[in-house]
Write a protein that holds these residues in place. Structure first.
Motif, mmCIF file in Angstrom:
data_model
loop_
_atom_site.group_PDB
_atom_site.id
_atom_site.type_symbol
_atom_site.label_atom_id
_atom_site.label_comp_id
_atom_site.label_asym_id
_atom_site.label_seq_id
_atom_site.Cartn_x
_atom_site.Cartn_y
_atom_site.Cartn_z
ATOM 1 N N GLY A 182 38.538 15.695 0.078
ATOM 2 C CA GLY A 182 37.498 15.767 -0.947
ATOM 3 C C GLY A 182 37.958 15.225 -2.284
ATOM 4 O O GLY A 182 37.209 14.524 -2.974
ATOM 5 N N GLU A 183 39.200 15.541 -2.671
ATOM 6 C CA GLU A 183 39.719 15.043 -3.946
ATOM 7 C C GLU A 183 39.891 13.529 -3.914
ATOM 8 O O GLU A 183 39.638 12.849 -4.917
ATOM 9 C CB GLU A 183 41.042 15.726 -4.270
ATOM 10 C CG GLU A 183 40.889 17.197 -4.639
ATOM 11 C CD GLU A 183 42.224 17.854 -4.946
ATOM 12 O OE1 GLU A 183 43.260 17.145 -4.913
ATOM 13 O OE2 GLU A 183 42.231 19.070 -5.231
ATOM 14 N N ILE A 184 40.342 13.012 -2.783
ATOM 15 C CA ILE A 184 40.508 11.561 -2.666
ATOM 16 C C ILE A 184 39.158 10.862 -2.784
ATOM 17 O O ILE A 184 39.005 9.884 -3.519
ATOM 18 C CB ILE A 184 41.196 11.201 -1.338
ATOM 19 C CG1 ILE A 184 42.644 11.694 -1.334
ATOM 20 C CG2 ILE A 184 41.161 9.686 -1.114
ATOM 21 C CD1 ILE A 184 43.344 11.513 -0.007
ATOM 22 N N VAL A 185 38.170 11.382 -2.074
ATOM 23 C CA VAL A 185 36.826 10.791 -2.151
ATOM 24 C C VAL A 185 36.294 10.885 -3.575
ATOM 25 O O VAL A 185 35.635 9.963 -4.075
ATOM 26 C CB VAL A 185 35.881 11.478 -1.147
ATOM 27 C CG1 VAL A 185 34.433 11.069 -1.401
ATOM 28 C CG2 VAL A 185 36.282 11.111 0.285
ATOM 29 N N GLY A 186 36.581 12.008 -4.249
ATOM 30 C CA GLY A 186 36.152 12.139 -5.634
ATOM 31 C C GLY A 186 36.770 11.092 -6.542
ATOM 32 O O GLY A 186 36.170 10.685 -7.543
ATOM 33 N N GLU A 187 37.976 10.639 -6.190
ATOM 34 C CA GLU A 187 38.670 9.640 -7.002
ATOM 35 C C GLU A 187 38.221 8.219 -6.691
ATOM 36 O O GLU A 187 38.006 7.410 -7.595
ATOM 37 C CB GLU A 187 40.185 9.765 -6.779
ATOM 38 C CG GLU A 187 41.027 8.738 -7.514
ATOM 39 C CD GLU A 187 40.979 8.900 -9.018
ATOM 40 O OE1 GLU A 187 41.172 7.888 -9.732
ATOM 41 O OE2 GLU A 187 40.747 10.028 -9.486
ATOM 42 N N VAL A 188 38.092 7.882 -5.403
ATOM 43 C CA VAL A 188 37.832 6.484 -5.035
ATOM 44 C C VAL A 188 36.405 6.241 -4.563
ATOM 45 O O VAL A 188 35.954 5.095 -4.506
ATOM 46 C CB VAL A 188 38.820 5.996 -3.951
ATOM 47 C CG1 VAL A 188 40.250 6.172 -4.408
ATOM 48 C CG2 VAL A 188 38.588 6.707 -2.616
ATOM 49 N N LEU A 225 32.968 6.607 -1.839
ATOM 50 C CA LEU A 225 32.677 6.171 -0.477
ATOM 51 C C LEU A 225 31.663 5.039 -0.521
ATOM 52 O O LEU A 225 30.783 5.014 -1.379
ATOM 53 C CB LEU A 225 32.105 7.338 0.347
ATOM 54 C CG LEU A 225 33.080 8.449 0.735
ATOM 55 C CD1 LEU A 225 32.315 9.615 1.351
ATOM 56 C CD2 LEU A 225 34.132 7.933 1.712
ATOM 57 N N PRO A 226 31.770 4.103 0.424
ATOM 58 C CA PRO A 226 32.861 3.971 1.388
ATOM 59 C C PRO A 226 34.166 3.581 0.690
ATOM 60 O O PRO A 226 34.165 3.200 -0.473
ATOM 61 C CB PRO A 226 32.376 2.878 2.329
ATOM 62 C CG PRO A 226 31.437 2.059 1.504
ATOM 63 C CD PRO A 226 30.787 3.026 0.544
ATOM 64 N N CYS A 227 35.267 3.690 1.456
ATOM 65 C CA CYS A 227 36.553 3.282 0.915
ATOM 66 C C CYS A 227 37.386 2.666 2.032
ATOM 67 O O CYS A 227 37.035 2.762 3.218
ATOM 68 C CB CYS A 227 37.295 4.472 0.297
ATOM 69 S SG CYS A 227 37.679 5.806 1.460
ATOM 70 N N PHE A 228 38.460 2.008 1.647
ATOM 71 C CA PHE A 228 39.364 1.420 2.625
ATOM 72 C C PHE A 228 40.661 2.216 2.662
ATOM 73 O O PHE A 228 41.193 2.622 1.627
ATOM 74 C CB PHE A 228 39.678 -0.044 2.279
ATOM 75 C CG PHE A 228 38.624 -1.006 2.731
ATOM 76 C CD1 PHE A 228 38.498 -1.343 4.074
ATOM 77 C CD2 PHE A 228 37.748 -1.574 1.820
ATOM 78 C CE1 PHE A 228 37.522 -2.223 4.499
ATOM 79 C CE2 PHE A 228 36.774 -2.456 2.241
ATOM 80 C CZ PHE A 228 36.657 -2.783 3.583
ATOM 81 N N VAL A 229 41.169 2.417 3.863
ATOM 82 C CA VAL A 229 42.465 3.051 4.068
ATOM 83 C C VAL A 229 43.368 2.012 4.717
ATOM 84 O O VAL A 229 42.990 1.401 5.726
ATOM 85 C CB VAL A 229 42.345 4.298 4.964
ATOM 86 C CG1 VAL A 229 43.714 4.923 5.187
ATOM 87 C CG2 VAL A 229 41.386 5.302 4.349
ATOM 88 N N LYS A 230 44.553 1.797 4.145
ATOM 89 C CA LYS A 230 45.428 0.751 4.652
ATOM 90 C C LYS A 230 46.895 1.133 4.470
ATOM 91 O O LYS A 230 47.227 1.913 3.567
ATOM 92 C CB LYS A 230 45.153 -0.576 3.926
ATOM 93 C CG LYS A 230 45.401 -0.534 2.428
ATOM 94 C CD LYS A 230 45.079 -1.865 1.741
ATOM 95 C CE LYS A 230 43.605 -2.167 1.708
ATOM 96 N NZ LYS A 230 43.313 -3.381 0.901
ATOM 97 N N ARG A 266 40.220 1.041 -7.749
ATOM 98 C CA ARG A 266 40.770 2.393 -7.902
ATOM 99 C C ARG A 266 41.434 2.794 -6.587
ATOM 100 O O ARG A 266 40.923 2.482 -5.504
ATOM 101 C CB ARG A 266 39.677 3.400 -8.254
ATOM 102 C CG ARG A 266 38.972 3.139 -9.561
ATOM 103 C CD ARG A 266 38.134 4.338 -10.005
ATOM 104 N NE ARG A 266 37.320 4.891 -8.935
ATOM 105 C CZ ARG A 266 36.126 4.424 -8.573
ATOM 106 N NH1 ARG A 266 35.616 3.359 -9.195
ATOM 107 N NH2 ARG A 266 35.440 4.997 -7.610
ATOM 108 N N SER A 267 42.547 3.494 -6.668
ATOM 109 C CA SER A 267 43.265 3.812 -5.436
ATOM 110 C C SER A 267 44.042 5.111 -5.562
ATOM 111 O O SER A 267 44.327 5.583 -6.670
ATOM 112 C CB SER A 267 44.214 2.669 -5.063
ATOM 113 O OG SER A 267 45.249 2.538 -6.016
ATOM 114 N N VAL A 268 44.388 5.654 -4.399
ATOM 115 C CA VAL A 268 45.250 6.829 -4.292
ATOM 116 C C VAL A 268 46.294 6.509 -3.231
ATOM 117 O O VAL A 268 45.952 6.008 -2.154
ATOM 118 C CB VAL A 268 44.458 8.078 -3.876
ATOM 119 C CG1 VAL A 268 45.398 9.245 -3.584
ATOM 120 C CG2 VAL A 268 43.443 8.457 -4.953
#
Length: 323
Positions: free
Chosen positions: A144-150, A152-157, A131-133
């Protein structure tokens, strides 16, 4: 003999790594079969390297002149990681000039270089992706909305870069804005992806008119928290097991999927595809149309694992396009 040139360098953060790959590929080209040359490029500076001397490239006819003799190139082996060799720009120039080259087409390289576009396309074909944004420069966003979608933890690239430059593993919502800003330092679009806790595998594929090879799978065990730039290019920072010590059933599925992705994207030449496997489920990480070709890179090790020499393998790739 045909004049074959290896082009390395480029305009991205991977410039120096590309030079290393270029040196390796140049050393492995069969000098008894081709007149081989090495070209470095960055921006408008295109020059051929012959020992301690350099010679500017005439982009009007894709040639250089040495001691009054003009050399026109017959074939190109691009080994640029990033812009302009992995995003279709160099391929477009070569196609307009009518010069054959190794590797994927303008369309394929442009598609695979944009991670979000590639993942969206392959997901529509049934390939599992995280899943990604995606966030573009100047776009407002809610952490907060991004975390709700993907989650935690998550990768940013960076959405269109490679070799793990600008990549962060984010563990709290508060870390997200700084990680996004860091990724924007490499690219105008940033991808925030769900973290998938699993085993990392990578698989090389090469198909020509006379060869259809899915190379042995490698299992990657980074000593850092994830397979970052240091782990990719410092042999002491990761353990790479080739062939991967995984069940035959999983090996077969990864190889079959790699071959299918290669065909869906209409890849050409040597491609490497990265995965995460969680509880037997295979998730695509990335498609690399210009995989690293240093002495420490996966592809040369995979080729050696099947008992081939890199020189013979490269010759087959080149001859496929020269015929």
């Amino acid at each position: 003999m045909k004049n074959v040139v290896v082009i390395a360098g480029g305009n991205s953060s991977e410039h120096d790594v590309s030079l290393q790959s270029g040196d390796y590929v140049y050393s492995e080209l069969d000098g008894t079969r081709y007149n081989k040359y090495l070209m470095h490029m960055r921006g408008r500076d295109w020059h051929v390297v012959l020992g301690d001397e350099t010679f500017p490239v005439d982009r009007n006819d894709f040639s250089f002149t040495r001691n009054g003799e003009k050399v026109v190139f017959d074939f190109v082996y691009p080994i640029i990681h990033g812009n302009p060799g992995e995003n279709g720009m160099l391929q477009g120039y070569l196609e307009m000039m009518g010069v054959p080259y190794a590797g994927c087409s303008t369309l394929c390289t442009a598609l695979t270089f944009d991670k979000h576009t590639c993942n969206t396309y392959l997901a529509a074909c049934g390939v599992n992706v995280a899943r990604s944004v995606m966030i573009t420069r100047g776009m407002s966003f809610s952490a907060g909305e991004i975390v709700g979608e993907v989650g935690l933890p998550c990768f940013v690239k960076p959405n269109a870069d490679g070799s793990s430059f600008g990549v962060s593993k984010v563990k709290t919502e508060g870390e997200l804005p700084a990680a996004i800003e860091k990724a924007f330092g490499c690219c105008d679009a940033v991808l925030v992806e769900s973290f998938i806790d699993g085993m990392e595998l990578t698989c090389g594929v090469c198909k020509t008119r006379g060869m259809d090879v899915v190379l042995p799978i490698a299992k990657v065990i980074p000593k850092n928290e994830f397979f970052d730039f240091e782990a990719k290019y410092d042999p002491s920072m990761s353990e790479e097991l080739i062939p991967a010590p995984i069940p035959d059933e999983l090996t077969g599925r990864v190889k079959k999927l790699s071959s299918a992705i290669y065909d869906i994207l209409r890849c050409e030449g040597i491609v490497r595809i990265d995965y995460i496997v969680r509880d037997g489920e295979i998730f695509l990480l990335e498609v690399n149309t210009a995989p690293g070709m240093t002495s420490n890179s996966f592809i040369p090790k995979m080729i050696h694992a099947i008992g081939w020499s890199v020189r013979d393998f490269l010759t087959r790739v080149i001859e496929d396009k020269l015929k």
